[in-house]
Motif scaffolding. Structure first.
Motif, mmCIF file in Angstrom:
data_model
loop_
_atom_site.group_PDB
_atom_site.id
_atom_site.type_symbol
_atom_site.label_atom_id
_atom_site.label_comp_id
_atom_site.label_asym_id
_atom_site.label_seq_id
_atom_site.Cartn_x
_atom_site.Cartn_y
_atom_site.Cartn_z
ATOM 1 N N GLU A 82 -8.243 3.820 -3.476
ATOM 2 C CA GLU A 82 -7.691 4.104 -4.732
ATOM 3 C C GLU A 82 -7.536 5.426 -5.087
ATOM 4 N N ASP A 83 -6.184 5.924 -5.234
ATOM 5 C CA ASP A 83 -6.120 7.189 -5.534
ATOM 6 C C ASP A 83 -6.903 8.231 -4.708
ATOM 7 N N VAL A 84 -6.636 7.965 -3.359
ATOM 8 C CA VAL A 84 -7.310 9.044 -2.622
ATOM 9 C C VAL A 84 -6.558 9.986 -1.990
ATOM 10 N N PHE A 85 -6.790 11.179 -2.224
ATOM 11 C CA PHE A 85 -5.964 12.216 -1.604
ATOM 12 C C PHE A 85 -6.370 12.795 -0.079
ATOM 13 N N ILE A 86 -5.313 12.897 0.524
ATOM 14 C CA ILE A 86 -5.530 13.264 2.117
ATOM 15 C C ILE A 86 -4.395 14.392 2.135
ATOM 16 N N ASP A 93 0.754 -1.221 0.136
ATOM 17 C CA ASP A 93 0.128 0.012 0.020
ATOM 18 C C ASP A 93 0.944 1.195 -0.107
ATOM 19 N N PHE A 94 0.724 2.457 -0.849
ATOM 20 C CA PHE A 94 1.563 3.402 -1.019
ATOM 21 C C PHE A 94 0.796 4.604 -1.032
ATOM 22 N N GLY A 95 1.692 5.698 -0.935
ATOM 23 C CA GLY A 95 1.035 7.120 -0.889
ATOM 24 C C GLY A 95 2.071 8.197 -1.398
ATOM 25 N N ILE A 96 1.691 8.672 -2.416
ATOM 26 C CA ILE A 96 2.575 9.690 -3.105
ATOM 27 C C ILE A 96 2.289 11.093 -2.765
ATOM 28 N N ILE A 97 3.591 11.615 -2.511
ATOM 29 C CA ILE A 97 3.513 13.084 -2.145
ATOM 30 C C ILE A 97 3.229 13.922 -3.180
ATOM 31 N N CYS A 98 1.955 14.766 -3.096
ATOM 32 C CA CYS A 98 1.934 15.607 -4.280
ATOM 33 C C CYS A 98 1.056 16.808 -3.741
ATOM 34 N N GLU A 99 0.715 17.792 -4.776
ATOM 35 C CA GLU A 99 -0.159 18.598 -4.616
ATOM 36 C C GLU A 99 -1.647 18.152 -4.923
ATOM 37 N N TYR A 149 -8.004 20.268 -1.379
ATOM 38 C CA TYR A 149 -8.707 19.836 -0.325
ATOM 39 C C TYR A 149 -9.659 21.083 0.311
ATOM 40 N N GLU A 150 -10.995 20.740 0.226
ATOM 41 C CA GLU A 150 -11.785 21.868 0.722
ATOM 42 C C GLU A 150 -11.616 23.124 -0.066
ATOM 43 N N GLY A 151 -11.659 22.872 -1.438
ATOM 44 C CA GLY A 151 -11.468 23.983 -2.442
ATOM 45 C C GLY A 151 -10.274 24.711 -2.418
ATOM 46 N N LYS A 152 -9.262 24.217 -1.486
ATOM 47 C CA LYS A 152 -7.675 24.776 -1.843
ATOM 48 C C LYS A 152 -6.638 23.783 -2.072
ATOM 49 N N SER A 153 -5.561 24.219 -2.831
ATOM 50 C CA SER A 153 -4.624 23.441 -3.319
ATOM 51 C C SER A 153 -3.591 23.294 -1.826
ATOM 52 N N THR A 154 -3.285 22.141 -1.650
ATOM 53 C CA THR A 154 -2.677 21.635 -0.493
ATOM 54 C C THR A 154 -1.594 20.564 -0.597
ATOM 55 N N LEU A 155 -0.478 20.614 0.081
ATOM 56 C CA LEU A 155 0.346 19.533 0.079
ATOM 57 C C LEU A 155 -0.115 18.175 0.719
ATOM 58 N N GLY A 156 -0.357 17.043 0.111
ATOM 59 C CA GLY A 156 -0.591 15.738 0.621
ATOM 60 C C GLY A 156 -0.346 14.892 0.225
ATOM 61 N N LEU A 157 -0.891 13.502 0.081
ATOM 62 C CA LEU A 157 -0.551 12.133 -0.292
ATOM 63 C C LEU A 157 -1.799 11.704 -0.941
ATOM 64 N N ARG A 158 -1.409 10.995 -2.252
ATOM 65 C CA ARG A 158 -2.576 10.408 -2.864
ATOM 66 C C ARG A 158 -2.219 8.878 -2.664
ATOM 67 N N LEU A 159 -3.104 8.177 -1.990
ATOM 68 C CA LEU A 159 -3.093 6.844 -1.367
ATOM 69 C C LEU A 159 -3.773 5.599 -2.211
ATOM 70 N N THR A 160 -3.236 4.673 -2.178
ATOM 71 C CA THR A 160 -3.862 3.502 -2.594
ATOM 72 C C THR A 160 -3.636 2.091 -1.918
ATOM 73 N N HIS A 203 -14.410 9.946 4.094
ATOM 74 C CA HIS A 203 -13.793 10.580 3.341
ATOM 75 C C HIS A 203 -13.861 10.225 1.906
ATOM 76 N N PRO A 204 -14.022 10.917 0.706
ATOM 77 C CA PRO A 204 -14.341 10.148 -0.557
ATOM 78 C C PRO A 204 -13.277 9.340 -0.961
ATOM 79 N N GLY A 205 -13.777 8.084 -1.417
ATOM 80 C CA GLY A 205 -12.799 7.170 -1.830
ATOM 81 C C GLY A 205 -12.484 6.057 -1.099
ATOM 82 N N VAL A 206 -12.575 6.389 0.329
ATOM 83 C CA VAL A 206 -12.172 5.052 1.451
ATOM 84 C C VAL A 206 -13.566 4.272 1.398
#
Length: 752
Positions: free
Chosen positions: A299-303, A210-216, A219-230, A275-278
């Protein structure tokens, strides 16, 4: 000349040479030691640094400090904790019907509501966050008592108070995360689960895919640094009903948004299940137990990055988080389940052997039954002693990974033995499912305890001695760290000092071991006198044998030892039985040396000594060829160690103590609450009436035996006739009829 004698002579020569200021370690010899000592991977080193040692170091040293062991306070509960048990826990137990829970595959809504409202998910959460802030001792005791009534409920309560979001937040969460989540977890508004196990990552948690990719991301209408998880997880307790998901995954930073490293390592995050995608909800069926267990995917869940436990600073720190918290869970939850099951078995089996009769006498009078019942009581005493002591270590702010692994493995295995013996004695009563069967549901649940939080095969073969040899040894871990973490030229001097102290330690233990072998440890120091004195002496002996055996194994095999799992597991067994016997003796002292407990104490310690020396024999037989093995055994115990399984006389004494002393029986089974209704209450009440009317029953049985004219009469008619013939008084007959009514109810089974 034997291998061991050569080793001892060599160590003595080395010590003498070193004492006149010759340096043993030089740069060229560093290469040898670096190859000979086991190497530690980054994850292994983090695991060992995350935990600590305790009494296991003393047992591994060959010279346990028993005075220090006895000075540790007796385990106890606070007034607040005891009041909770006497009121709220008792009420919960009265609400539980495990047979119905298993039929419904869920706890009743009223039970769920009660658990949340009364703080059963908040034992470890501080009061300032709305939690109960109970001790590990209270946590363990409560879970054990629930387990004696409903294993499904015990597991449901256990998980939020063990490895999970609350535990991780308390140790590693940011202040904002704690302020946000802990009050919700304490009130039950948030129900947690923790997802670690995946299809190809079970015992080897480090292999999770299971993995998460650091990316922009947004979230809540704003661009933020986070992880895209699968992720795709299985076997996750409470997942189908959880509102917050603790998730372990590997984090990667291909664009190097956080720094210069792409592979960041295992990371833990908290994600609301809404949360969407969970995805949660699909259930497993863990041997028909009624607790919630299932899967979770995404799959491809951003947090946002702030959802990582510890926020950005926590990225890549998940492995350390897991190993530090998991050892505490092993030391509380699973030993508690084992203790609850063992207390249930002891309470009910000791009653059943008096209520159930064959050939005109209670089955407890037969020696075959006594052999099994004594094992039930003796091992239950040991389980309870270990449960209390291990929880106490955690309350002392220790995180002893080896000790908790011993408790997890051996208590779950011993509870399996206890349950099998209990079922053997109950026979048909034990195998017919229904409301009258108080053993079957716990019997079905035992393999679950053996499987979770590190399968027992892994725990025994890789963890106990695999970590113990390195972590508990007074010098090995420091030597490895010195060689691995320092340049060779800087490591020479500190390593030389460590190695010399190591050799001196080993030489003294070798001489001591041979001395014990020659004398049978008769002159070994003991902190007490009386009937348990000899046990301390033999434990000193076994400890010294373990110490020198471990030295020889590491000297000969080096880093290869951790891959020789069958050899290392046997040395782990020696260490384990030393610890278990120590716990038994400590409990006996702290309980005030209760004479009624002495037979069970003796049974437990003799069992552990026999098992410990047997494991040592098997290690030697498989470690060395026959001539060397013969010499090793002769040097360690030239006259034999004399440690055998408890004899028949002791078996009878254990059973007599259970039968004759209500206080002794209560102490060894007090976690099993009787209540005022249900199968447990029925059996206990029948037992008490049977004891109260034993004399009347004996008179009646003697009178009715061989009388042809009473064969066609019912029991009531036989008793009335006995009154007419003045064998019984009216009062005695009434008591006997009441006892018989409850006896029949107790030994009956359900029909459909």
């Amino acid at each position: 000349m034997s291998f061991i004698v050569l080793v001892i002579i060599a160590m003595c020569v080395i010590f003498m040479v070193h004492s006149i200021r010759y340096k043993l370690v030089t740069l060229p010899t560093m290469k040898y030691f670096k190859s000979a000592l086991p190497t530690l991977s980054q994850t292994e080193q983090e695991a060992m640094e995350a935990g600590d040692t305790w009494w296991d170091t003393e047992l591994f040293s060959g010279k346990p400090n028993w005075q220090q062991w006895h000075q540790i306070d007796a385990p106890k509960l606070s007034d607040k904790e005891q009041a909770f048990i006497n009121t709220k826990l008792v009420h919960l137990l009265d609400m539980l019907d495990e047979e119905q829970i298993q039929a419904d595959k869920d706890l009743p809504e009223a039970v769920w509501a009660y658990l949340k409202r009364e703080g059963f998910f908040a034992f470890i959460i501080p009061e300032k966050f709305g939690g109960l802030e109970f001790s590990a001792q209270a946590n363990s005791t409560i879970v054990a008592m629930i387990a004696s009534k409903s294993l499904s409920t015990a597991v449901t309560v256990m998980v939020p108070n063990s490895l999970g979001p609350a535990e991780l937040l308390l140790h590693y969460g940011t202040q904002t995360q704690q302020d946000d989540w802990l009050p919700k977890l304490a009130s039950g508004d948030a129900l947690p689960c923790f997802a670690l196990t995946a299809l190809d990552a079970g015992s080897d948690a480090g292999s999770i895919q299971d993995f998460g990719i650091i990316c922009e991301g947004e979230y809540e209408g704003k661009s933020t640094l986070g992880l895209r998880l699968t992720w795709s997880k299985r076997y996750i307790t409470l997942a189908p009903v959880a509102t917050v998901l603790g998730l372990a995954f590997k984090a990667y930073d291909p664009n190097k948004l956080l720094g210069y490293t792409e592979d960041l390592g295992i990371t833990c995050a908290l994600i609301p299940t809404c949360h969407p995608g969970v995805k949660v909800g699909d259930r497993h069926n863990p041997l028909n137990q009624g607790f919630m267990n299932g899967t979770t995917q995404g799959e491809d869940v951003f947090i946002p990055l702030d959802w990582v436990i510890g926020s950005q600073a926590g990225v890549g720190k998940g492995w350390r988080m897991l190993v530090s918290c998991l050892s505490a869970g092993r030391g509380i939850s699973l030993p508690a389940l084992s203790a609850g099951t063992a207390h249930l078995c002891t309470r009910m089996t000791s009653a059943y052997t008096q209520v159930r009769s064959q050939f005109g006498v209670p089955i407890g009078a037969f020696e075959g039954v006594q052999a099994s019942l004594a094992r039930v009581a003796g091992l239950t005493y040991s389980i309870e002693a270990c449960r209390q002591t291990t929880a106490q270590a955690i309350d002392m702010k220790k995180s002893p990974a080896v000790i908790t692994a011993i408790a997890k493995y051996h208590l779950t295995e011993m509870s399996r033995v206890v349950m099998n013996d209990a079922l053997d004695i109950h026979a048909g009563k034990g195998i017919q499912k229904g409301q009258s069967n108080y053993l079957a549901n716990n019997y079905m649940g035992i393999p679950i305890s053996i499987t979770v939080e590190g399968a027992n095969i892994l725990t025994r073969n890789l963890m106990i001695f695999g970590q113990g040899a390195t972590r508990c040894h007074p010098y090995i871990f420091q030597e490895i760290q010195t060689i691995q973490n320092k340049p060779a030229d800087e490591a020479v001097k500190p390593f030389d000092k460590l190695l010399m102290a190591h050799l001196q330690h080993a030489g003294v233990n070798a001489i001591k071991c041979i001395g014990y072998g020659l004398t049978g440890a008769l002159f070994s120091a003991s902190p007490v006198s009386g009937p348990t004195k000899r046990y301390y002496q033999k434990l000193n002996w076994l400890s010294s044998c373990l110490s020198i055996s471990a030295e020889l194994a590491m000297l000969r095999l080096g880093g290869e030892l951790k891959r020789k799992e069958m050899l290392s597991a046997r040395l782990g067994d020696v260490l384990s039985h030393l610890y278990l016997a120590s716990c038994v003796l400590k409990k006996y002292e702290h309980d005030g040396r209760q004479q009624g407990d002495l037979p069970s104490v003796c049974y437990a310690v003799e069992h552990h000594l026999a098992q410990g020396f047997t494991a040592l024999d098997e290690f030697i037989d498989n470690f060395a060829n026959m001539p060397i093995a013969f010499v090793l055994k002769r040097l360690m115990y030239i006259v034999g160690h004399g440690c055998k399984q408890p004899n028949d006389k002791l078996v009878i004494q254990v059973c007599s103590a259970l039968r004759q002393s209500d206080a002794s029986r209560e102490r060894v089974s007090h976690l099993c609450r009787i209540g005022d209704q249900g199968a447990i209450h029925t059996m206990e009440h029948a037992y008490n009436l049977s004891r109260a009317t034993f004399t009347y029953r004996a008179l009646f049985n003697k009178w009715v035996k061989g009388r042809i004219d009473t064969v066609s009469l019912s029991f009531i008619e036989q008793v009335e006739l006995a009154v007419q013939e003045q064998i019984l008084t009216q009062e005695q007959s009434a008591s006997l009829l009441e006892a018989e009514k409850w006896r029949i109810a107790a030994i009956s089974v359900d029909v459909y």
